[in-house]
Design a protein around this motif. Sequence first.
Motif: not given
Length: 255
Positions: A231-244
């Motif tokens: 993924v390109a955006r830090d926000y998308t990475r944050t969503l990925l980390r939040a999807t436990e």
Amino acid sequence: MIDIDHVSIRFPTRGGHVDAVRDATLAVREGEAFGLVGESGSGKSTLLRALTGLAPLASGRAAIDGRTIGGKLDRAFRRRVQMVFQDPYASLHPRFTVDETLREPLTIHRIPDADARIARALAEVGLGPSFRFRYPHQLSGGQRQRVAIARALIVEPRVLLLDEPTSALDVSVQAEILNLLRRLHREHGLTMIVVSHNLAVVGFLCQRVAVMQHGEIVEQLPIDDVRAGRVARDYTRTLLRATEGYHRLDSTLDA
């Protein structure tokens, strides 16, 4: 099938206005399942409602199957485009039996053979004849959502819009509904947009995903890239980390 071109949606407030969606552009191919993800308040549900005419556009253009959305939408359009709402406890009329809930859209659209269609619709979502004359308060959350899906599909739409279809359900019931939706998508050849804050949900159902933040689409990518973390955006990475539990949820679903 679905074309959203530089769409903005604005709501008036006492202090001026709120831009719920800003300059959103995306396209969904016929037969594709497309995910729209983001945190609460990112504008994804508002954009979905705009596709049904429930939220007026401030600017831009949206069209489904070549029909521009705006003004009074005819009965044929409303039959082609159906929506399943987030809360199965609120989306069913409390004084309607399941039979009445499923019969009403058939009456509105003047579709014959109601009894046979109702029986077939219930069977299709895994509910037997015994559910036909029950009221919503006699159903579990998962059963209510199955009825809501049956109500949307009974008029044979081409486009199905799903607003957080599993977020109000227990995890075990979520898996059942997701398996049901994937099967229905395949069998009916539906074009679907699935709104969710959970990347595990769209990862199971969808081929592509758009990420929304503060009313803007900040990234669009294939679901394989999401799974691989490309993924390109830090926000998308944050969503990925939040999807436990992403892999854990995915492993409970049918292949």
